[in-house]
Design a protein around this motif. Sequence first.
Motif, short mmCIF file in Angstrom:
data_model
loop_
_atom_site.label_atom_id
_atom_site.label_comp_id
_atom_site.label_asym_id
_atom_site.label_seq_id
_atom_site.Cartn_x
_atom_site.Cartn_y
_atom_site.Cartn_z
N ASN A 1 0.81 -1.21 0.00
CA ASN A 1 0.00 0.00 0.00
C ASN A 1 0.85 1.26 0.00
O ASN A 1 0.36 2.34 -0.29
N TRP A 2 2.16 1.11 0.30
CA TRP A 2 3.00 2.30 0.21
C TRP A 2 3.14 2.77 -1.22
O TRP A 2 3.18 3.95 -1.51
N LEU A 3 3.13 1.78 -2.16
CA LEU A 3 3.24 2.12 -3.57
C LEU A 3 1.96 2.79 -4.02
O LEU A 3 1.97 3.81 -4.72
N ARG B 1 -0.08 4.43 -2.16
CA ARG B 1 -0.16 5.77 -1.58
C ARG B 1 0.69 6.78 -2.36
O ARG B 1 0.28 7.89 -2.63
N ASP B 2 1.88 6.34 -2.77
CA ASP B 2 2.74 7.24 -3.53
C ASP B 2 2.15 7.56 -4.90
O ASP B 2 2.21 8.69 -5.36
N VAL C 1 12.19 13.54 -3.47
CA VAL C 1 13.31 12.58 -3.47
C VAL C 1 14.41 13.04 -2.52
O VAL C 1 14.90 12.29 -1.68
N ARG D 1 13.25 12.84 1.17
CA ARG D 1 13.19 11.47 1.69
C ARG D 1 14.59 10.88 1.84
O ARG D 1 14.85 10.15 2.79
N LEU D 2 15.45 11.17 0.87
CA LEU D 2 16.81 10.63 0.94
C LEU D 2 17.50 11.08 2.21
O LEU D 2 18.09 10.28 2.93
N ARG E 1 16.41 11.92 4.95
CA ARG E 1 15.85 11.34 6.16
C ARG E 1 15.91 9.81 6.13
O ARG E 1 15.09 9.13 6.71
N SER E 2 16.87 9.30 5.38
CA SER E 2 17.05 7.85 5.32
C SER E 2 18.52 7.56 5.61
O SER E 2 19.32 8.48 5.75
N GLN E 3 18.85 6.29 5.65
CA GLN E 3 20.23 5.93 5.92
C GLN E 3 21.16 6.42 4.82
O GLN E 3 22.30 6.79 5.09
N VAL E 4 20.65 6.43 3.58
CA VAL E 4 21.48 6.90 2.46
C VAL E 4 21.84 8.37 2.67
O VAL E 4 23.01 8.76 2.60
N ARG F 1 21.72 10.07 5.45
CA ARG F 1 22.55 10.24 6.65
C ARG F 1 24.00 9.90 6.34
O ARG F 1 24.91 10.51 6.90
N TYR G 1 18.63 -1.63 3.36
CA TYR G 1 17.77 -1.12 2.28
C TYR G 1 18.54 -0.16 1.39
O TYR G 1 19.58 0.36 1.77
N PHE H 1 12.02 -0.18 4.28
CA PHE H 1 12.52 1.09 4.79
C PHE H 1 11.89 1.41 6.14
O PHE H 1 12.57 1.71 7.11
N GLU I 1 13.78 1.64 9.73
CA GLU I 1 13.87 2.94 10.38
C GLU I 1 13.26 2.91 11.77
O GLU I 1 13.79 3.50 12.71
#
Lengths: 339, 259
Positions: free
Chosen positions: A3-5, A7-8, A187, A190-191, A193-196, A198, B112, B124, B128
């Motif tokens: 459902n994330w897809l 929603r996007d 993009v 979101r990037l 705020r993700s591990q990438v 960071r 991920y 993700f 997280e």
Amino acid sequence: MRNWLVRDLAGIAVISAVLVGISYFLGWIPIPGMAYYNRVIVTIGINIILAVSLNIINGHAGQFSMGHAGFMAVGAYTSAYLTYFHFQPFLATLAEGPGRFALQQALFLGALLAGGAAAGIAGWVVGLPSLRLRGDYLAIVTLGFGEIIRVLILNIDKIGGARGLSGVPAFANFFWVYFFVCIVIIVSWRLVRSQVGRAFLAVREDEIAAEAMGVNTTHYKVQAFVIGSFFAGIAGGLLGHYLVYLNPGMFQFTKSFEAIVMVVLGGMGSISGSVLAAVILTVALEGLRFVKEAFGLTSDPRMVIYAIVLILLMRLRPQGLLGNRELGDFFRRRKGGDR
Amino acid sequence: MTVTAVLEAKGVSIRFGGLTAVCDFNLAIQPTELVGLIGPNGAGKTTVFNMLTGVYKPTEGEIRVSGVNTRTLKAFDITKLGAARTFQNIRVFKSLSLLDNVKIGGHIHYKYSWADSVLHSITFREHERQAEKEALELLSMFDLDHRAHDEAKSLPYGDQRRLEIARALAAKPKLLLLDEPAAGLNTGETTELMQQIRAIRDKFGIAVLLIEHNMELVMGICERILVLNYGKTIAHGRPEEIQRNPVVIEAYLGEAVEV
Ligand SMILES: Nc1ncnc2c1ncn2[C@@H]1O[C@H](COP(=O)(O)OP(=O)(O)O)[C@@H](O)[C@H]1O
Ligand SMILES: [Mg+2]
């Protein structure tokens, strides 16, 4: 399920609908000179894409790219090549109607993405060797790359050479430009705020500590660089299909510099800062046109203005308008009454 | 030979131009051991850390982390083998939040990609959520959770050191390397920190290699101590032996103020 897809996709549909609504509204406003304002609005949008994408490289990952215009050129010419030589002639064979309209939009999107991909690949080729080395190498190599690309295009006759390529199909419009404005902002947001993202920030803050925490710094530098270059390519494609004309002179070093000034003015690392600075600087440059006419200046004073903006900034607010914060942080701080 | 040593250094030397900063260094650390590495300033302790963690390549000798030879590995690969460190001159990510600092500490455990990040996929979100929970737990261990969203540079010196330890622990290492964690702390804070280091070892069941140039400090908590002076190992043994060793006393006499 997934459902994330959903929603996007729904989010993209809503954004698209709103943008279509706004573009009809802009077309309808009965003000004299509205066409001019529309052009300014689109220019602002393209500059936002440039600034936000450069901010991923320079602001988040802390690398210094001076070749954004070069990647823009790669995207612009790649997508224009596809639409001018292949898609447009093909579309011309079809009967007019909603089917052709839809196909045109889809092909244009494909051409833009291809331009972005070409710019991203160019970013990878340029970035991989230079990002292994110390930071300043990237600045020098990208500066050189931008010029090489321009000279190369100057000498390729098939795509117009020095004459430029006129008759690029007029596929770009308010909708497509602001669609990609939304995409690049989402993009990038979101990037980071993700591990990438960071990992990008860790590289910027302290490479030795980042490596000690298991971050492959070269890998993330290249990744930031490729993503930033990809969106520069998209911006180039949009520009070409909006102006219906391309010319190597549009991608001179001054264009890269313009994007750098925007990122620095907005505050390195701040996405909303980049957006804000792109708006301010584009409007200011348009204002400059009138100054130029009023004073009868023969040459473009924009480089002088950039220098003044940068000097003032360094003196008064070296961290840029928003520092490394986002607009929202300022409101939150006030409301929460933080320490 | 059933358990592999978390760390094994054999005949490790490094030269900077004419200077041999570390000469023939030998050390094996078993899981859950707490080992002290002491010596006067400039003895080569930090240089040993830099070689163990891949910042420098030794001129000679062999280093194994979890049984793997690290000769051809980069610093970030060595972290993946289970060795995480702190720095003598604090290297927290200054303009990032405490929470982000610790989350980056757990970098090697993220599975991920950038596509998951952009699409906010299920993988993700799960990762997280887990990372946030673990990072807050680590911060609260050091009483830093109430400042989780502040910038690291806003912390007092001692808390920045503790944040750096929390960040290293987020990597879930088998071996934690601490480079003078008590530098700049007052006596009360130092005693507290030493107890805390021991508690960390017990709680996580990991090995710790602790650099300290003040000998008294490590005596109380380490099971084994190695003494460096001018790059050479001058003693290696249990704290009581080290304390009585005339060579060690001699080396430290020049630094009487420090003891
Ligand atoms: N990169 C380097 N280049 C040259 N000399 C170095 C380098 N790193 C360390 N040294 C030298 O190695 C010796 C040991 O330094 P260090 O390991 O920092 O000592 P300690 O941590 O025990 O105080 C010193 O003499 C120092 O100057
Ligand atoms: Mg040292």
